[in-house]
Structure formats: structure tokens, C-alpha cells
Design a protein around this motif. Sequence first.
Motif, PDB file in Angstrom:
ATOM      1  N   VAL A  42       0.982  -1.186   0.147  1.00  0.00           N
ATOM      2  CA  VAL A  42      -0.039  -0.011   0.052  1.00  0.00           C
ATOM      3  C   VAL A  42       0.677   1.261   0.046  1.00  0.00           C
ATOM      4  O   VAL A  42       0.517   2.339  -0.605  1.00  0.00           O
ATOM      5  N   SER A 119      -9.308 -16.242  -0.333  1.00  0.00           N
ATOM      6  CA  SER A 119     -10.536 -15.553   0.529  1.00  0.00           C
ATOM      7  C   SER A 119     -11.628 -16.386   0.397  1.00  0.00           C
ATOM      8  O   SER A 119     -12.354 -16.334   1.341  1.00  0.00           O
ATOM      9  N   HIS A 142      -6.527  -7.242  -2.096  1.00  0.00           N
ATOM     10  CA  HIS A 142      -6.291  -8.770  -2.961  1.00  0.00           C
ATOM     11  C   HIS A 142      -6.620  -8.342  -4.436  1.00  0.00           C
ATOM     12  O   HIS A 142      -6.465  -7.355  -4.914  1.00  0.00           O
TER      13      HIS A 142
HETATM   14  N1  SAM Z   1      -1.790  -5.774   1.240  1.00  0.00           N
HETATM   15  C1  SAM Z   1      -0.549  -6.065   1.004  1.00  0.00           C
HETATM   16  C2  SAM Z   1       0.518  -4.533   1.447  1.00  0.00           C
HETATM   17  O1  SAM Z   1      -0.145  -3.333   1.184  1.00  0.00           O
HETATM   18  O2  SAM Z   1       1.534  -4.599   1.882  1.00  0.00           O
HETATM   19  C3  SAM Z   1      -0.422  -6.035  -0.547  1.00  0.00           C
HETATM   20  C4  SAM Z   1      -1.159  -7.201  -1.007  1.00  0.00           C
HETATM   21  S1  SAM Z   1      -0.889  -7.418  -2.772  1.00  0.00           S
HETATM   22  C5  SAM Z   1      -1.528  -5.846  -3.551  1.00  0.00           C
HETATM   23  C6  SAM Z   1      -2.329  -8.650  -3.075  1.00  0.00           C
HETATM   24  C7  SAM Z   1      -2.013  -9.968  -2.715  1.00  0.00           C
HETATM   25  O3  SAM Z   1      -3.211 -10.911  -2.731  1.00  0.00           O
HETATM   26  C8  SAM Z   1      -1.026 -10.884  -3.445  1.00  0.00           C
HETATM   27  O4  SAM Z   1      -0.106 -11.125  -2.600  1.00  0.00           O
HETATM   28  C9  SAM Z   1      -1.850 -12.005  -3.925  1.00  0.00           C
HETATM   29  O5  SAM Z   1      -1.314 -13.299  -4.007  1.00  0.00           O
HETATM   30  C10 SAM Z   1      -3.200 -12.038  -2.763  1.00  0.00           C
HETATM   31  N2  SAM Z   1      -4.263 -12.582  -3.335  1.00  0.00           N
HETATM   32  C11 SAM Z   1      -5.196 -12.143  -4.389  1.00  0.00           C
HETATM   33  N3  SAM Z   1      -6.228 -12.872  -4.467  1.00  0.00           N
HETATM   34  C12 SAM Z   1      -6.270 -13.393  -3.221  1.00  0.00           C
HETATM   35  C13 SAM Z   1      -7.528 -14.267  -2.687  1.00  0.00           C
HETATM   36  N4  SAM Z   1      -8.563 -14.485  -3.475  1.00  0.00           N
HETATM   37  N5  SAM Z   1      -7.139 -14.670  -1.551  1.00  0.00           N
HETATM   38  C14 SAM Z   1      -5.919 -14.648  -0.893  1.00  0.00           C
HETATM   39  N6  SAM Z   1      -4.966 -13.994  -1.561  1.00  0.00           N
HETATM   40  C15 SAM Z   1      -5.081 -13.313  -2.500  1.00  0.00           C
END
Ligand code: SAM
Length: 221
Positions: A42, A119, A142
Amino acid sequence: TGSTRPQRILRAVQKNSTRGSPCSVVNAIDDYCKHKEWAMNVGDEKGIIVDDVVLELKPITVLELGTYCAYSTVRIANLLPPEAKLITLEFNAESAAIAREIITWAGLEEKIQLIIGASGDWIPRLKEEFGIETFDLVFLDHWKDRYLPDTKLLEKCGLLKPGAVLLADNVICPGTPDYLDYVRNSPRYKSKFYRSHLEYTQEEDGLEHSVFLGLYDNPNL
Ligand code: SAM
Ligand code: MG
């Protein structure tokens, strides 16, 4: 050579931050991602908005969707009172392994429950398996096409209580048009936008802050 970006971020944390100091971990990741390689944290600019929301709401139960390297996880957990709990979901096992090391390095493993899985599979199991009643704050970060279905799933599973806040990242870039349309027009939410920029860039982005009002159904909708 042959290393992944999360591995390089972990190395930067180990080299440039102090063990047990969450702020120094956050700073080391921002520094690396500003000057060496971009990553989907973020970030520092939107991070301040997230901090303000957490400090004002004082949530006791927090759900994060999308952990990646645990940048936001560490940033949020550090601001929570000792009795609070943050559950974070990540379906990429490699990222989750790095996130676990960074959480431990920051000294926050007591406050954070990292779950490896999708999720859509885990939200329906959170009440039973983790004794959660409802969440005070949900940070959605996510994959962007999951914001809306997972929000509806949280509602269906009774995981939101009136006053709960959904804080959604990247609602402009990459964008989450179906989610924005829902929270801005549903009588179930009172929603506002915080204008900002995509992490580590000048691209327009922002966070959507949506207060859950209850499962009212407007007969006109
Ligand atoms: N929140 C983190 C930060 O700000 O430091 C960044 C998260 S990154 C933008 C998105 C993450 O969500 C990725 O590592 C991806 O593998 C995970 N992801 C995407 N869809 C998902 C789902 N349906 N369930 C769990 N994890 C998921
Ligand atoms: Mg994001």
C-alpha cells in the motif's frame, strides 16, 4: 540471481531495519521499493491514510485480504492495542512464507494470524475456526475482481456488524468499478473516497472507506 522480489524485500528488511521495530521494517520496505524496485505494498503515502483510519476506529478485530510481503499487515498491527487481533489471508504460499518471516522479524507474531489460502474458501470458515464474531475493520487489497464477491460473502456470513469499516485499496488504479458502484449506491454502506496516488508513483489512486450500516434492503433498488 534467481531470487524473487519478495525474497529481495525480505533481505532489505534484514539488512536495513531493526528486529522488533515495526516502524523500521515499514521504512526499510518503502525505501527499497522507492529506490530499487516497485512492489504492490500500500506504500507510504496511502499508508498514512490507513494509519489514520486505524487510529480513529481503534479496531479489536481486523481482517486483511491480500498479505503479499506483510507491509500493510505490519503497518496496521503495530497500531492496534495489545488485545487486538489481525487475521490476514494470502493464497500465494511463497509470498506467505516471506510475510511470516517479516512479521516475526517485526516482532508482531502474537497479534497476527496469517492464513494461507483463498479468501473465498476461508471467509466462510473464520467464525468456526478462529472464533471470530465480527470484524471491526476489513482491509481489502487482494485481486481487484474479488472485492465485490468477498464483500457480499462477508455480509452473508454475518462477519460485519453495523459500524464496521471496509477500507479498500487501489479503487482507481488498477480500479474496482463494480465494488465502488456497490458500496457507493447500496443503502447498506456510507462510503467516502480518499484521493491519493498509486504506491511509489504519481499515478492517481485512492482508498474507499465504507461504513457498514446493516443489512437494510431498499425496496426501490
Ligand atoms: N496488502 C499488501 C500490502 O499493502 O503490503 C499487499 C497485497 S498485494 C496488492 C495482493 C496480494 O493478494 C497478493 O499477494 C496475492 O497473491 C493475494 N491474493 C489475491 N487474491 C487473493 C485471494 N482471493 N485470496 C487470498 N489472497 C489473494
Ligand atoms: Mg494495494
